[in-house]
Design an enzyme around this catalytic site. Structure first.
Site, PDB file in Angstrom:
ATOM      1  N   LYS A 100      85.540   4.467  66.262  1.00 41.16           N
ATOM      2  CA  LYS A 100      86.891   4.495  65.684  1.00 41.16           C
ATOM      3  C   LYS A 100      87.819   4.961  66.791  1.00 41.16           C
ATOM      4  O   LYS A 100      87.783   6.116  67.211  1.00 41.16           O
ATOM      5  CB  LYS A 100      86.977   5.438  64.493  1.00 41.16           C
ATOM      6  N   GLY A 152      87.046  16.871  68.174  1.00 39.60           N
ATOM      7  CA  GLY A 152      88.405  16.992  67.667  1.00 39.60           C
ATOM      8  C   GLY A 152      88.641  18.333  67.010  1.00 39.60           C
ATOM      9  O   GLY A 152      87.935  19.317  67.273  1.00 39.60           O
ATOM     10  N   SER A 153      89.607  18.367  66.127  1.00 41.37           N
ATOM     11  CA  SER A 153      90.028  19.629  65.511  1.00 41.37           C
ATOM     12  C   SER A 153      89.045  20.095  64.454  1.00 41.37           C
ATOM     13  O   SER A 153      88.277  19.309  63.891  1.00 41.37           O
ATOM     14  CB  SER A 153      91.413  19.456  64.876  1.00 41.37           C
ATOM     15  N   GLY A 195      87.347  17.671  61.671  1.00 40.64           N
ATOM     16  CA  GLY A 195      85.897  17.640  61.775  1.00 40.64           C
ATOM     17  C   GLY A 195      85.210  18.141  60.522  1.00 40.64           C
ATOM     18  O   GLY A 195      84.216  17.574  60.076  1.00 40.64           O
ATOM     19  N   GLU A 237      82.005  18.450  67.612  1.00 42.86           N
ATOM     20  CA  GLU A 237      82.423  19.511  68.529  1.00 42.86           C
ATOM     21  C   GLU A 237      83.857  19.826  68.151  1.00 42.86           C
ATOM     22  O   GLU A 237      84.750  18.996  68.326  1.00 42.86           O
ATOM     23  CB  GLU A 237      82.274  19.034  69.975  1.00 42.86           C
ATOM     24  N   CYS A 250      88.484  21.804  75.495  1.00 42.30           N
ATOM     25  CA  CYS A 250      87.738  22.523  74.460  1.00 42.30           C
ATOM     26  C   CYS A 250      87.108  23.800  75.007  1.00 42.30           C
ATOM     27  O   CYS A 250      86.747  24.699  74.238  1.00 42.30           O
ATOM     28  CB  CYS A 250      86.670  21.616  73.853  1.00 42.30           C
ATOM     29  N   GLU A 269      91.630  29.359  67.501  1.00 38.67           N
ATOM     30  CA  GLU A 269      92.011  28.593  68.683  1.00 38.67           C
ATOM     31  C   GLU A 269      93.455  28.119  68.592  1.00 38.67           C
ATOM     32  O   GLU A 269      93.906  27.645  67.556  1.00 38.67           O
ATOM     33  CB  GLU A 269      91.093  27.382  68.840  1.00 38.67           C
TER      34      GLU A 269
END
Length: 505
Positions: free
Chosen positions: A182, A239-240, A244, A263, A300, A389
Site C-alpha cells: 500500500k 508508522g505512527s 499501527g 514498528e 524512529c 514520542e
C-alpha cells in the site's frame, strides 16, 4: 528527462487505472494526480499474489536471489530519477536520498547472498531410530517455510528503505512470499518509480507476475480490506502508534488472526553516567544535538530524552546543547500533517508548568525548528505524557539527584527501539545496575554512541517491546527480518522426492 508519474496502480505486472484521484503534495516541484486504490484493486492483487505463491513460494532460493539482485540493478538504473522525484515529494536533501537508495540496494543484495547460504532455513534432522525401545523413532526433519502473501505499508520518513522496495518487501520476497504494497500518499511518485524497478526485474527474471503489486493511496476502507483479506498471511508496517495499533487490532480481529509486524515509535533514551559526561559533557551534547536534528528529527531512532545527574556538569551539557541547537535552522518536514503534529507535541511541553524551556522556537507551515526542555525526575515519573514520542527535533533533559532515580526512570520506560549508555570505566557499577533494565526495555543497547543510523547486517535488531513494535521477538532490519515471514514445518518419514527442493543437503 525528469520523471513524470502516471499515477496508476501496479497489479500483477500491469499498470491499472481507477476512477477517483488524489493529488500529491510535494515540498517542491509540480503536484501529480494518482488513482485512489479500492477494495476491487485489493481483491485483484491478492488473487494474483495467491496464484504466484504456488510457484514463487516453492522456487529455489538461488532463483530468488537472482530476482533480488535484479531489483537492486533496476533501482540503480533509475538512480537520478529516484532522487529527483524523492527530493520533490519529501523535501529531503539529495545526499540523504542517495544514501538511502544505497542502503536499499545493499539490503536487497545482502538478503540475496544470505538466502543462498541456507542458514536462515534452520534445517534440523533427527535420524530414524528403528531399534529404539520401547518404541522406534521416525526420521523427522524441520525447515522454515514461507507463509504466503504479505501486505506491506509504505512509510513516510524513509521513502526508499522502508517503503515500496524497502526492508519489509525485501524480507518477504527473500522468504518466498509475494508482496502487496500500500503506497504512502506522502511519496506516491517515489513509490511508483520503485514499483517500476520491481516490475522490470520480474520481467527480466521470469518471475510470476503476481509476486508484487502496489496500490496507491486509498482510504481506511481500502487499508482495512487489505489487512483483513483472507489471502493475506502477515502485515509489515512502519508508522505512527495510532495507525499501527488500529491495523494491529484489525489483524487480531480477523476470523483467522495474522501477525502484524509494526514498528511504531520510540523516544530512544540516553543515560549519561556521571564520569563520562564530567569528562566530555560538551562533546556528548554536540553529538546529541546533531543526532536529534538529523533529518528534522524524523527518525524512529531519534534520541528524544537524555537522563543525567544534576549539578555543574549537567549545566555544562545543557549550555552546549543549547548552543548547538540554536545554530540549527528550520528544516522541511515530510508532510504538512507531520509538521502539524510536531507543533502539537511541542505545545505539551511548552504549557507544562514543571518543564523549563531551554530552546523554544516557533515553527510554521511544513518547516520545523528544534526545541529543548528540561525537568526533574519526579515530574517525569509522574507525567506519562512527557515520555511520549514527539516526531521531530524536540529533546527533553531529565535531571536526577540520585543514581537510584536513574534506575527508576529506566524501569518506568515503555518498550524502546534503542537505549544508550554514555559511560567511562569508572561508571561501570552504575552501568551494571542499568544494563539488565535497558536490555529488558529495548531491542538495541548502545554504548558511547548515538542511535540514529541502523546498520543493515546479520546482528541488527530494529524492534523492541510494545509500543516500539508489536512483536518483540522480531526485527524489521537485518537478515533476521526474513524470519518474520516464515513458519517451521516438520517432515516425518517424508520421501526425499516429496521434500522441498530447498532442503539443504
Amino acid at each position: 528527462m525528469p520523471f513524470i508519474p502516471h499515477g496508476k496502480h501496479l497489479i500483477a505486472a500491469e499498470w491499472i487505472a481507477g476512477e477517483a484521484r488524489f493529488r500529491s503534495q510535494p515540498s517542491s516541484g509540480t503536484p501529480h494526480d494518482f488513482f485512489v486504490g479500492t477494495t476491487a484493486h485489493v481483491d485483484a492483487a491478492c488473487a494474483a499474489a495467491e496464484e504466484a505463491f504456488w510457484t514463487y513460494g516453492y522456487s529455489k532460493r538461488t532463483g530468488r536471489a537472482i530476482f533480488l539482485n535484479a531489483i537492486a540493478d533496476e533501482i540503480e538504473a533509475r538512480a537520478e530519477a529516484i532522487t529527483q522525484i524523492g527530493c520533490e515529494e519529501t523535501g529531503l536533501p539529495a545526499a540523504r536520498l542517495e544514501g538511502e537508495r544505497g542502503r536499499t540496494v545493499g539490503q536487497l543484495r545482502l538478503f540475496a547472498s544470505h538466502i543462498v547460504k541456507g542458514d536462515y532455513l534452520d534445517h534440523r534432522l533427527d535420524a530414524a531410530l528403528p531399534d529404539r525401545k520401547p518404541l522406534p523413532r521416525p526420521e523427522i526433519q524441520l525447515m522454515q517455510r514461507p507463509i504466503g502473501p504479505v501486505a506491506v505499508f509504505g512509510a513516510s520518513n524513509f521513502p526508499l528503505a522502508f517503503s515500496t522496495a524497502g526492508g519489509d518487501t525485501a524480507a518477504a520476497l527473500a522468504a518466498g512470499c509475494p508482496v502487496i504494497v500500500k503506497g504512502h500518499s506522502a511519496n506516491p511518485g517515489t513509490g511508483e518509480i520503485m514499483a517500476e524497478a520491481i516490475r522490470a526485474a520480474i520481467e527480466r527474471t521470469g518471475m510470476p507476475k503476481g509476486v508484487f503489486s502496489m496500490i496507491q493511496g486509498g482510504n481506511r476502507q481500502m487499508a482495512q480490506a487489505l489487512v483483513q483479506h483472507p489471502l493475506i498471511k502477515a502485515v509489515g508496517f512502519t508508522g505512527s502508534l495510532a495507525a499501527g495499533r488500529a491495523l494491529f487490532n484489525l489483524c487480531a480481529a480477523r476470523p483467522e488472526p495474522i501477525p502484524f509486524f509494526g514498528e511504531l515509535g520510540s523516544v530512544n533514551p540516553m543515560f549519561l553516567l556521571p564520569h563520562a559526561f564530567a569528562a566530555r559533557a560538551e562533546a556528548i551534547a554536540q553529538g546529541w544535538a546533531a543526532s536529534l536534528t538529523q533529518g528534522a528529527g524524523q527518525f524512529c531512532t531519534n534520541p528524544g530524552i537524555v537522563v543525567l545527574a544534576n549539578g555543574p556538569d549537567a549545566d555544562r551539557f545543557v549550555a552546549a546543547a543549547k548552543t548547538a541547537l540554536e545554530k540549527t535552522g528550520p528544516q522541511v518536514m515530510l508532510t504538512d500533517g507531520i509538521a502539524e503534529a510536531y507543533r502539537y507535541g511541542k505545545a505539551r511541553f511548552s504549557r507544562h508548568q514543571a518543564v523549563r524551556p531551554i530552546v523554544e522556537t516557533h515553527s510554521e507551515g511544513r518547516s520545523a525548528s528544534p526545541n529543548l526542555y528540561e525537568t526533574n525526575a519526579a515530574t517525569y515519573l509522574q507525567d506519562h505524557a512527557l515520555s511520549s514520542e514527539v516526531f521531530g527535533p524536540l529533546g527533553l533533559i531529565v535531571r536526577v539527584d540520585l543514581p537510584a532515580e536513574m534506575v527508576d526512570i529506566a524501569r518506568k520506560l515503555e518498550g524502546q527501539l534503542t537505549a544508550t549508555l554514555h559511560l567511562d570505566e569508572a561508571d561501570t557499577k552504575l552501568a551494571q545496575r542499568l544494563m539488565p533494565v535497558l536490555e529488558h526495555k529495548a531491542g538495541r543497547v548502545l554504548a558511547n554512541g548515538f542511535p540514529t543510523g541502523v546498520e543493515v547486517c546479520d546482528t541488527m535488531v530494529h524492534g523492541g517491546p510494545y509500543p516500539a513494535s508489536t512483536n518483540f521477538g522480531a526485527t524489521s532490519v537485518g537478515t533476521m527480518s526474513i524470519r518474520r515471514f516464515l513458519r517451521p514445518v516438520s517432515y516425518q518419514n517424508i520421501p526425499a522426492e516429496l521434500l522441498p527442493e530447498q532442503m539443504p543437503g
